[in-house]
Design a protein around this motif. Structure first.
Motif, PDB file in Angstrom:
ATOM      1  N   PRO A 232     -61.065  20.241  -1.624  1.00 34.52           N
ATOM      2  CA  PRO A 232     -59.590  20.024  -1.876  1.00 34.52           C
ATOM      3  C   PRO A 232     -59.546  19.162  -3.072  1.00 34.52           C
ATOM      4  O   PRO A 232     -60.447  18.339  -3.277  1.00 34.52           O
ATOM      5  CB  PRO A 232     -59.121  19.182  -0.571  1.00 34.52           C
TER       6      PRO A 232
ATOM      7  N   ALA B  55     -54.764  30.193   3.737  1.00 30.05           N
ATOM      8  CA  ALA B  55     -54.852  28.991   3.183  1.00 30.05           C
ATOM      9  C   ALA B  55     -53.970  28.072   3.530  1.00 30.05           C
ATOM     10  O   ALA B  55     -54.027  26.630   3.698  1.00 30.05           O
ATOM     11  CB  ALA B  55     -54.443  29.257   1.437  1.00 30.05           C
ATOM     12  N   SER B  56     -52.796  28.257   4.125  1.00 27.65           N
ATOM     13  CA  SER B  56     -51.707  27.399   4.575  1.00 27.65           C
ATOM     14  C   SER B  56     -52.211  26.662   5.784  1.00 27.65           C
ATOM     15  O   SER B  56     -51.853  25.506   6.113  1.00 27.65           O
ATOM     16  CB  SER B  56     -50.347  28.111   4.692  1.00 27.65           C
TER      17      SER B  56
ATOM     18  N   GLY C  34     -51.641  24.916   0.418  1.00 25.36           N
ATOM     19  CA  GLY C  34     -52.656  25.718   0.329  1.00 25.36           C
ATOM     20  C   GLY C  34     -52.873  26.280  -1.249  1.00 25.36           C
ATOM     21  O   GLY C  34     -51.967  26.254  -1.876  1.00 25.36           O
ATOM     22  N   SER C  35     -53.777  26.735  -1.600  1.00 25.84           N
ATOM     23  CA  SER C  35     -53.985  27.142  -3.192  1.00 25.84           C
ATOM     24  C   SER C  35     -53.453  28.472  -3.302  1.00 25.84           C
ATOM     25  O   SER C  35     -52.650  28.445  -4.567  1.00 25.84           O
ATOM     26  CB  SER C  35     -55.521  27.234  -3.192  1.00 25.84           C
ATOM     27  N   ARG C  36     -53.409  29.253  -2.208  1.00 24.51           N
ATOM     28  CA  ARG C  36     -52.480  30.435  -2.510  1.00 24.51           C
ATOM     29  C   ARG C  36     -51.759  30.770  -1.368  1.00 24.51           C
ATOM     30  O   ARG C  36     -52.474  30.973  -0.219  1.00 24.51           O
ATOM     31  CB  ARG C  36     -53.166  31.660  -3.059  1.00 24.51           C
TER      32      ARG C  36
ATOM     33  N   LEU D  82     -54.810  30.072  -8.059  1.00 29.22           N
ATOM     34  CA  LEU D  82     -53.737  29.107  -7.854  1.00 29.22           C
ATOM     35  C   LEU D  82     -52.105  29.640  -7.786  1.00 29.22           C
ATOM     36  O   LEU D  82     -51.819  30.101  -8.849  1.00 29.22           O
ATOM     37  CB  LEU D  82     -53.745  28.012  -8.830  1.00 29.22           C
TER      38      LEU D  82
ATOM     39  N   SER E 191     -48.196  26.298  -5.635  1.00 30.84           N
ATOM     40  CA  SER E 191     -49.254  25.018  -5.943  1.00 30.84           C
ATOM     41  C   SER E 191     -49.069  24.617  -7.472  1.00 30.84           C
ATOM     42  O   SER E 191     -48.957  23.311  -7.537  1.00 30.84           O
ATOM     43  CB  SER E 191     -50.626  25.494  -5.866  1.00 30.84           C
TER      44      SER E 191
ATOM     45  N   ARG F 134     -58.255  24.553  -0.149  1.00 26.83           N
ATOM     46  CA  ARG F 134     -58.850  25.861  -0.013  1.00 26.83           C
ATOM     47  C   ARG F 134     -59.756  25.875   1.054  1.00 26.83           C
ATOM     48  O   ARG F 134     -60.581  24.591   0.962  1.00 26.83           O
ATOM     49  CB  ARG F 134     -58.802  26.484  -1.182  1.00 26.83           C
ATOM     50  N   GLU F 135     -60.209  27.002   1.570  1.00 24.73           N
ATOM     51  CA  GLU F 135     -61.561  26.987   2.379  1.00 24.73           C
ATOM     52  C   GLU F 135     -62.589  27.039   1.271  1.00 24.73           C
ATOM     53  O   GLU F 135     -62.526  27.628   0.399  1.00 24.73           O
ATOM     54  CB  GLU F 135     -61.650  28.354   3.321  1.00 24.73           C
TER      55      GLU F 135
END
Length: 281
Positions: A139, A164-165, A248-250, A260, A264, A279-280
Motif C-alpha cells: 500500500p 481491490a476495494s 483500491g488501486s483499481r 492505477l 485513484s 492493492r493485494e
C-alpha cells in the motif's frame, strides 16, 4: 523484521517532511519501525549514471555526503522525538520511482509526499508519486503539504464490490481501529430504472462486505453512505473532513492494462487529506 517496516520517501522537501510526520504517526500506532529512503540520482549531461560511473564522468561526491548527513540527522532527530520507535535512514542510488518501487517489495507500507525536489510547479502530484502508487508492491500513502487531515476525522474508504476495494476496506478498518476514530464507508451507485428501489440491495452488498470487520473490531464506529454520482467526486468531497481516504488501486470498469484506476489518480491529485492506494500483494 524488515518486511514490517514503514518506508518513507524522503528528499528534504516540504512535502517529504510532511510525509515523514505521517509515517511516524503510523509507526506510533502500529509499532512498526520507520525507514527513511533517500534516492540519490547521479546526474550528468547524458542522464542518470549509477554507482558504476562511466569513464570520464565525475558525479558530485560532495552532494552525496550532504545527503548522507541529511538522512542521518533527520532519522536521528525523529528517533529522539519518538522514544520507543525505531527510526533509521538509508540512501539508495538510482531513478527515484524505480528504486522506491523495488524497495516497496520489502515494506509493509510506503509513504510519499506528493511532490519532491525537481517537481514541475503545474503538477499537483509529481510523476514519482503517481508512478510509485501504480507499481508498488505494498500500500502507498500519498501526503501533500497542507493536507495532513483532521486530528479526529474519520477514515473514509470507497467500496464498489471489486476485489481491490475489499482489500482497501480491510486496510481502512485496521487504521480506524488503531486510531480509535470512526470508519466511513462510501459506495457510489447509479440508480437504475427502479430508482431508489435499488438502495436496499446496494446497502446489503456493502453490509455483507463489512460483516467480518464488524466482528473483528466490535467497538469500531462504522457508518455507510450510499451516494449517487461520480465515485471520485464523492471521495474527494469526503476527504474534506477525513484524516485519511482509502481506495483500491483499481475498481470496477478499469481497463485491464491500467495499473492505477482513474478514481485513484484523481484522489492523488485532488484529495484534501492523505490518500492510501491499496492493492493485494
Amino acid at each position: 523484521m524488515r518486511d514490517a517496516e514503514i518506508l518513507v520517501g524522503y528528499d528534504g522537501s516540504t512535502d517529504a517532511s510532511v510525509a515523514l510526520d505521517w509515517a511516524l504517526e503510523e509507526g506510533r500506532h502500529s509499532g512498526q519501525p520507520v525507514r527513511l529512503a533517500y534516492v540519490f540520482e547521479w546526474l550528468t549531461v547524458a542522464g542518470w549514471v549509477g554507482p558504476g560511473v562511466a569513464p570520464g564522468v565525475w558525479p558530485d561526491d560532495t552532494a552525496r555526503r550532504q545527503v548522507d548527513d541529511l538522512v542521518r540527522t533527520t532519522a536521528g532527530d525523529a528517533a529522539t522525538a519518538n522514544p520507543g520507535l525505531t527510526v533509521t535512514g538509508e540512501v539508495y542510488d538510482g531513478p527515484p520511482a524505480l528504486v522506491l518501487q523495488e524497495r516497496s517489495a520489502e515494506a509493509s507500507l510506503l509513504v510519499l509526499g506528493s511532490r519532491g525536489h525537481g517537481g514541475f510547479g503545474g503538477l499537483l502530484a509529481g510523476s514519482t508519486a503517481v508512478s510509485v502508487a501504480a507499481h508498488a508492491h505494498c500500500p502507498v500513502v500519498v501526503v501533500r503539504d497542507g493536507t495532513a487531515g483532521g486530528p479526529v476525522g474519520p477514515v473514509a474508504v470507497g467500496v464498489d464490490g471489486s476485489d481491490a476495494s475489499l482489500v482497501a476496506l480491510g486496510f481502512a478498518a485496521e487504521r480506524a481501529a488503531q486510531r480509535q476514530v470512526p470508519l466511513r464507508v462510501l459506495h457510489a451507485w447509479t440508480p437504475g430504472p427502479g430508482g431508489a428501489a435499488g438502495v436496499p440491495d446496494e446497502r446489503a452488498s456493502v453490509e455483507a462486505a463489512l460483516e467480518p470487520w464488524r466482528r473483528t473490531f466490535p467497538e469500531l464506529d462504522i457508518t455507510v453512505d450510499l451516494v449517487g454520482g461520480s465515485p471520485a467526486s464523492m471521495l474527494i468531497e469526503a476527504s474534506r473532513d477525513a484524516r485519511l481516504v482509502v481506495v483500491g488501486s483499481r475498481g470496477r470498469g478499469g481497463l485491464a492494462g491500467m495499473l492505477l484506476g482513474s478514481v485513484s489518480q484523481q484522489l492523488i491529485q485532488h484529495s484534501h487529506c492523505p490518500v492510501a492506494v491499496v492493492r493485494e500483494r
